[in-house]
Motif scaffolding. Structure first.
Motif, PDB file in Angstrom:
ATOM      1  N   ASP A   7     -26.395  35.196 -32.748  1.00 17.41           N
ATOM      2  CA  ASP A   7     -26.380  35.197 -31.289  1.00 17.41           C
ATOM      3  C   ASP A   7     -25.162  34.399 -30.819  1.00 17.41           C
ATOM      4  OD1 ASP A   7     -27.067  35.354 -28.600  1.00 17.41           O
ATOM      5  OD2 ASP A   7     -28.909  34.192 -28.780  1.00 17.41           O
ATOM      6  N   ALA A   8     -24.806  34.567 -29.562  1.00 18.08           N
ATOM      7  CA  ALA A   8     -23.641  33.892 -28.990  1.00 18.08           C
ATOM      8  C   ALA A   8     -23.740  32.379 -29.117  1.00 18.08           C
ATOM      9  CB  ALA A   8     -23.484  34.282 -27.524  1.00 18.08           C
ATOM     10  N   ASN A   9     -24.941  31.816 -28.954  1.00 17.77           N
ATOM     11  CA  ASN A   9     -25.048  30.366 -29.008  1.00 17.77           C
ATOM     12  C   ASN A   9     -24.821  29.824 -30.410  1.00 17.77           C
ATOM     13  OD1 ASN A   9     -27.767  30.148 -30.313  1.00 17.77           O
ATOM     14  ND2 ASN A   9     -28.378  31.166 -28.434  1.00 17.77           N
ATOM     15  N   VAL A  10     -25.070  30.624 -31.422  1.00 18.85           N
ATOM     16  CA  VAL A  10     -24.781  30.204 -32.795  1.00 18.85           C
ATOM     17  C   VAL A  10     -23.273  30.204 -33.011  1.00 18.85           C
ATOM     18  CG1 VAL A  10     -25.100  30.759 -35.242  1.00 18.85           C
ATOM     19  CG2 VAL A  10     -27.009  31.028 -33.636  1.00 18.85           C
ATOM     20  N   LEU A  11     -22.607  31.252 -32.556  1.00 16.22           N
ATOM     21  CA  LEU A  11     -21.144  31.303 -32.651  1.00 16.22           C
ATOM     22  C   LEU A  11     -20.516  30.147 -31.873  1.00 16.22           C
ATOM     23  CD1 LEU A  11     -20.727  35.135 -32.123  1.00 16.22           C
ATOM     24  CD2 LEU A  11     -20.349  33.890 -34.265  1.00 16.22           C
ATOM     25  N   PHE A  12     -21.020  29.910 -30.677  1.00 18.66           N
ATOM     26  CA  PHE A  12     -20.527  28.824 -29.833  1.00 18.66           C
ATOM     27  C   PHE A  12     -20.670  27.480 -30.554  1.00 18.66           C
ATOM     28  CE2 PHE A  12     -21.576  25.342 -27.000  1.00 18.66           C
ATOM     29  CZ  PHE A  12     -20.545  25.356 -26.084  1.00 18.66           C
ATOM     30  N   SER A  13     -21.864  27.212 -31.077  1.00 17.57           N
ATOM     31  CA  SER A  13     -22.129  25.935 -31.731  1.00 17.57           C
ATOM     32  C   SER A  13     -21.288  25.753 -32.989  1.00 17.57           C
ATOM     33  CB  SER A  13     -23.615  25.817 -32.083  1.00 17.57           C
ATOM     34  OG  SER A  13     -24.394  25.818 -30.901  1.00 17.57           O
ATOM     35  N   ALA A  14     -21.080  26.830 -33.729  1.00 16.03           N
ATOM     36  CA  ALA A  14     -20.262  26.743 -34.954  1.00 16.03           C
ATOM     37  C   ALA A  14     -18.804  26.458 -34.615  1.00 16.03           C
ATOM     38  CB  ALA A  14     -20.389  28.032 -35.755  1.00 16.03           C
ATOM     39  N   TRP A  16     -17.764  24.863 -31.797  1.00 15.81           N
ATOM     40  CA  TRP A  16     -17.638  23.687 -30.926  1.00 15.81           C
ATOM     41  C   TRP A  16     -16.911  22.542 -31.624  1.00 15.81           C
ATOM     42  CZ3 TRP A  16     -17.935  22.797 -25.967  1.00 15.81           C
ATOM     43  CH2 TRP A  16     -18.054  21.487 -25.504  1.00 15.81           C
ATOM     44  N   ARG A  17     -17.309  22.266 -32.887  1.00 17.05           N
ATOM     45  CA  ARG A  17     -16.684  21.181 -33.661  1.00 17.05           C
ATOM     46  C   ARG A  17     -16.252  21.720 -35.008  1.00 17.05           C
ATOM     47  NH1 ARG A  17     -21.570  18.131 -33.847  1.00 17.05           N
ATOM     48  NH2 ARG A  17     -21.019  17.939 -36.021  1.00 17.05           N
ATOM     49  N   ALA A  18     -15.141  21.215 -35.510  1.00 15.72           N
ATOM     50  CA  ALA A  18     -14.626  21.662 -36.809  1.00 15.72           C
ATOM     51  C   ALA A  18     -15.622  21.372 -37.930  1.00 15.72           C
ATOM     52  CB  ALA A  18     -13.287  20.991 -37.096  1.00 15.72           C
ATOM     53  N   ASP A  19     -16.413  20.321 -37.786  1.00 11.07           N
ATOM     54  CA  ASP A  19     -17.358  19.947 -38.842  1.00 11.07           C
ATOM     55  C   ASP A  19     -18.801  20.351 -38.516  1.00 11.07           C
ATOM     56  OD1 ASP A  19     -17.732  18.181 -36.768  1.00 11.07           O
ATOM     57  OD2 ASP A  19     -17.874  16.401 -38.038  1.00 11.07           O
ATOM     58  N   ALA A  20     -18.980  21.362 -37.686  1.00  5.37           N
ATOM     59  CA  ALA A  20     -20.319  21.806 -37.291  1.00  5.37           C
ATOM     60  C   ALA A  20     -21.122  22.236 -38.516  1.00  5.37           C
ATOM     61  CB  ALA A  20     -20.230  22.950 -36.293  1.00  5.37           C
ATOM     62  N   GLY A  21     -22.355  21.796 -38.575  1.00 10.48           N
ATOM     63  CA  GLY A  21     -23.232  22.134 -39.702  1.00 10.48           C
ATOM     64  C   GLY A  21     -23.486  23.622 -39.842  1.00 10.48           C
ATOM     65  N   LEU A  22     -23.383  24.360 -38.745  1.00  9.35           N
ATOM     66  CA  LEU A  22     -23.603  25.807 -38.819  1.00  9.35           C
ATOM     67  C   LEU A  22     -22.537  26.514 -39.640  1.00  9.35           C
ATOM     68  CD1 LEU A  22     -24.847  26.643 -35.224  1.00  9.35           C
ATOM     69  CD2 LEU A  22     -26.156  26.663 -37.338  1.00  9.35           C
ATOM     70  N   GLN A  53     -11.675  27.857 -29.150  1.00 10.52           N
ATOM     71  CA  GLN A  53     -11.545  29.308 -29.123  1.00 10.52           C
ATOM     72  C   GLN A  53     -10.818  29.817 -30.367  1.00 10.52           C
ATOM     73  OE1 GLN A  53     -10.060  30.536 -25.279  1.00 10.52           O
ATOM     74  NE2 GLN A  53     -11.858  29.732 -24.241  1.00 10.52           N
ATOM     75  N   GLN A  54      -9.860  29.057 -30.859  1.00 12.31           N
ATOM     76  CA  GLN A  54      -9.174  29.434 -32.108  1.00 12.31           C
ATOM     77  C   GLN A  54     -10.144  29.358 -33.280  1.00 12.31           C
ATOM     78  OE1 GLN A  54      -5.763  26.829 -32.268  1.00 12.31           O
ATOM     79  NE2 GLN A  54      -4.531  28.179 -30.975  1.00 12.31           N
ATOM     80  N   GLN A  58     -11.324  32.355 -35.904  1.00 12.61           N
ATOM     81  CA  GLN A  58     -11.348  32.274 -37.364  1.00 12.61           C
ATOM     82  C   GLN A  58     -12.743  32.593 -37.910  1.00 12.61           C
ATOM     83  OE1 GLN A  58      -8.781  31.815 -39.619  1.00 12.61           O
ATOM     84  NE2 GLN A  58      -7.658  32.250 -37.737  1.00 12.61           N
ATOM     85  N   LEU A  59     -13.768  32.090 -37.250  1.00 10.46           N
ATOM     86  CA  LEU A  59     -15.142  32.368 -37.695  1.00 10.46           C
ATOM     87  C   LEU A  59     -15.460  33.855 -37.595  1.00 10.46           C
ATOM     88  CD1 LEU A  59     -16.958  29.349 -36.017  1.00 10.46           C
ATOM     89  CD2 LEU A  59     -16.613  29.692 -38.473  1.00 10.46           C
ATOM     90  N   VAL A  60     -14.996  34.491 -36.532  1.00  9.45           N
ATOM     91  CA  VAL A  60     -15.270  35.917 -36.325  1.00  9.45           C
ATOM     92  C   VAL A  60     -14.644  36.755 -37.439  1.00  9.45           C
ATOM     93  CG1 VAL A  60     -14.818  37.875 -34.778  1.00  9.45           C
ATOM     94  CG2 VAL A  60     -15.687  35.723 -33.856  1.00  9.45           C
ATOM     95  N   LEU A  61     -13.553  36.276 -38.025  1.00  6.59           N
ATOM     96  CA  LEU A  61     -12.944  37.010 -39.144  1.00  6.59           C
ATOM     97  C   LEU A  61     -13.883  37.093 -40.344  1.00  6.59           C
ATOM     98  CD1 LEU A  61      -9.290  35.599 -39.059  1.00  6.59           C
ATOM     99  CD2 LEU A  61     -10.102  37.839 -38.250  1.00  6.59           C
ATOM    100  N   GLY A  62     -14.846  36.180 -40.416  1.00 10.80           N
ATOM    101  CA  GLY A  62     -15.778  36.158 -41.535  1.00 10.80           C
ATOM    102  C   GLY A  62     -17.094  36.850 -41.273  1.00 10.80           C
TER     103      GLY A  62
END
Length: 129
Positions: A7-14, A16-22, A53-54, A58-62
């Motif tokens: 979901d969008a909030n998972v992508l957002f949270s991942a 948000w911070r470079a070291d996000a646990g998600l 946003q960058q 990068q996450l979306v590429l995966g």
């Protein structure tokens, strides 16, 4: 193999911070991550910095982006705001095994339920298994 729709909030949270646990979702074995442009755009719109946003880019590429589904047969007995139906319907159409969402307000009553073949879970519960 598991196919987890984010979901969008998972992508957002991942993102948000470079070291996000998600970020652990992106290294799981035997799990393909899925999402839609609709979810990605919602996440992007809510991120406040270009760095975030960058990271999202990068996450979306995966992940595998699946087609947005905004119309179609809705499972009976499910109550969701209009903005959340494309998330659930896209996950179902993509034959995801799981829909991962932190949106307790709108999806909380669905946690642990399987709808159209998709089990709705919080990301933490998914990662715990």
């Amino acid at each position: 193999m598991k196919h987890a729709f984010l979901d969008a909030n998972v992508l957002f949270s991942a993102a948000w911070r470079a070291d996000a646990g998600l970020g652990r979702l992106w290294v799981l074995k035997n799990c393909e991550l899925l999402s839609s442009r609709y979810a990605c755009e919602e996440a992007r719109r809510n991120l406040s910095s270009s760095e975030q946003q960058q990271r999202l880019g990068q996450l979306v590429l995966g992940i595998r982006l699946v087609p947005d589904v905004t119309t179609g047969n809705r499972p009976t007995g499910i109550i969701l705001p209009e903005k959340d139906w494309p998330i659930l319907l896209s996950a179902i159409r993509a034959k995801a095994t799981h829909l991962l969402t932190g949106d307790r307000r709108h999806f909380g009553t669905l946690y642990g339920q399987t709808i159209g073949g998709v089990t709705v879970l919080r990301p933490a519960d998914f990662l715990a298994h």
